[in-house]
Design a protein around this motif. Structure first.
Motif, PDB file in Angstrom:
ATOM      1  N   SER A 239      25.243 -90.574  -3.645  1.00 16.54           N
ATOM      2  CA  SER A 239      26.541 -90.977  -4.205  1.00 16.54           C
ATOM      3  C   SER A 239      26.964 -90.025  -5.326  1.00 16.54           C
ATOM      4  CB  SER A 239      26.505 -92.424  -4.694  1.00 16.54           C
ATOM      5  OG  SER A 239      25.600 -92.571  -5.760  1.00 16.54           O
ATOM      6  N   ASN A 240      26.011 -89.586  -6.147  1.00 21.14           N
ATOM      7  CA  ASN A 240      26.324 -88.619  -7.204  1.00 21.14           C
ATOM      8  C   ASN A 240      26.712 -87.271  -6.613  1.00 21.14           C
ATOM      9  OD1 ASN A 240      25.921 -90.323  -9.384  1.00 21.14           O
ATOM     10  ND2 ASN A 240      23.738 -89.900  -9.463  1.00 21.14           N
TER      11      ASN A 240
ATOM     12  N   ARG B  29      19.003 -85.579  -6.806  1.00 17.85           N
ATOM     13  CA  ARG B  29      20.004 -86.573  -7.221  1.00 17.85           C
ATOM     14  C   ARG B  29      20.324 -87.465  -6.032  1.00 17.85           C
ATOM     15  NH1 ARG B  29      24.824 -83.578  -8.694  1.00 17.85           N
ATOM     16  NH2 ARG B  29      25.604 -85.532  -9.525  1.00 17.85           N
ATOM     17  N   ASP B  30      20.874 -88.642  -6.287  1.00 17.34           N
ATOM     18  CA  ASP B  30      21.204 -89.515  -5.161  1.00 17.34           C
ATOM     19  C   ASP B  30      22.506 -89.072  -4.500  1.00 17.34           C
ATOM     20  OD1 ASP B  30      23.491 -91.144  -6.146  1.00 17.34           O
ATOM     21  OD2 ASP B  30      22.021 -91.900  -7.582  1.00 17.34           O
TER      22      ASP B  30
ATOM     23  N   HIS C  96      26.219 -80.872 -14.019  1.00 10.80           N
ATOM     24  CA  HIS C  96      25.637 -81.188 -12.711  1.00 10.80           C
ATOM     25  C   HIS C  96      26.556 -80.726 -11.578  1.00 10.80           C
ATOM     26  CE1 HIS C  96      28.192 -84.773 -12.014  1.00 10.80           C
ATOM     27  NE2 HIS C  96      28.085 -84.942 -13.322  1.00 10.80           N
ATOM     28  N   GLU C  97      27.862 -80.675 -11.819  1.00  7.12           N
ATOM     29  CA  GLU C  97      28.787 -80.167 -10.806  1.00  7.12           C
ATOM     30  C   GLU C  97      28.659 -78.652 -10.663  1.00  7.12           C
ATOM     31  OE1 GLU C  97      31.986 -83.777 -11.363  1.00  7.12           O
ATOM     32  OE2 GLU C  97      32.044 -82.056 -12.727  1.00  7.12           O
TER      33      GLU C  97
ATOM     34  N   ARG D 161      30.262 -87.461  -5.343  1.00  8.65           N
ATOM     35  CA  ARG D 161      31.239 -87.368  -6.431  1.00  8.65           C
ATOM     36  C   ARG D 161      31.378 -85.919  -6.906  1.00  8.65           C
ATOM     37  NH1 ARG D 161      29.180 -92.398  -7.616  1.00  8.65           N
ATOM     38  NH2 ARG D 161      27.684 -91.694  -9.168  1.00  8.65           N
ATOM     39  N   SER D 162      30.258 -85.230  -7.038  1.00  5.24           N
ATOM     40  CA  SER D 162      30.296 -83.821  -7.453  1.00  5.24           C
ATOM     41  C   SER D 162      31.075 -82.986  -6.437  1.00  5.24           C
ATOM     42  CB  SER D 162      28.884 -83.250  -7.589  1.00  5.24           C
ATOM     43  OG  SER D 162      28.216 -83.809  -8.687  1.00  5.24           O
TER      44      SER D 162
ATOM     45  N   THR E  84      25.615 -78.091  -8.631  1.00  6.21           N
ATOM     46  CA  THR E  84      25.928 -78.322  -7.211  1.00  6.21           C
ATOM     47  C   THR E  84      26.634 -77.105  -6.639  1.00  6.21           C
ATOM     48  OG1 THR E  84      26.098 -80.705  -7.609  1.00  6.21           O
ATOM     49  CG2 THR E  84      27.093 -79.865  -5.584  1.00  6.21           C
TER      50      THR E  84
END
Length: 129
Positions: A62-63, A59-60, A34-35, A66-67, A38
């Motif tokens: 907050s995720n 995605r939300d 997922h990173e 983090r990414s 991104t």
């Protein structure tokens, strides 16, 4: 940066005939799929906000935060503060160009390889440890 490729991911990378960008980045930088998504989205849409990325990637926030934090730590993204007309500010994120990311991958692997070569040279012939 000092990232050590994951032994399992490194093995998987070596036996794969055609590893993807995601495979290589996961191995070299220790990032999740997922990173990488991104990062790839940032390549396509530079100066994106967290909200825009969250909408684009489904995605939300907050995720996404983090990414982005991980990508910034690894040198794969930058952040710029933009002042809003009505007051306040928003952060915009841009991916490190792929040419620079490739160079980071080479540098990281070169550092790791040098460390392994150094360790090999330190092995005591009689003990192997």
């Amino acid at each position: 940066m000092s990232v050590n490729p994951s032994p399992d991911q490194f093995h998987d990378l070596m036996v794969d005939d055609e590893p993807t960008l995601s495979d290589v980045m996961a191995c070299v930088f220790g990032v999740q799929e997922h990173e990488v998504r991104t990062y790839q989205t940032l390549l396509e849409t530079p100066a994106s906000t967290v909200e825009e990325l969250a909408d684009e990637l489904g995605r939300d926030r907050s995720n996404i935060n983090r990414s982005l934090s991980t990508l910034r730590e690894k040198g794969l993204a930058t952040r710029k503060r933009r002042l809003l007309d009505g007051g306040g500010h928003v952060y915009q994120y841009t991916a490190t160009p792929l040419s620079e990311a490739r160079e980071l991958m080479h540098e990281t692997l070169d550092e790791w390889t040098a460390a392994v070569h150094h360790r090999i040279d330190e092995f005591d012939a009689s003990h192997g440890e």
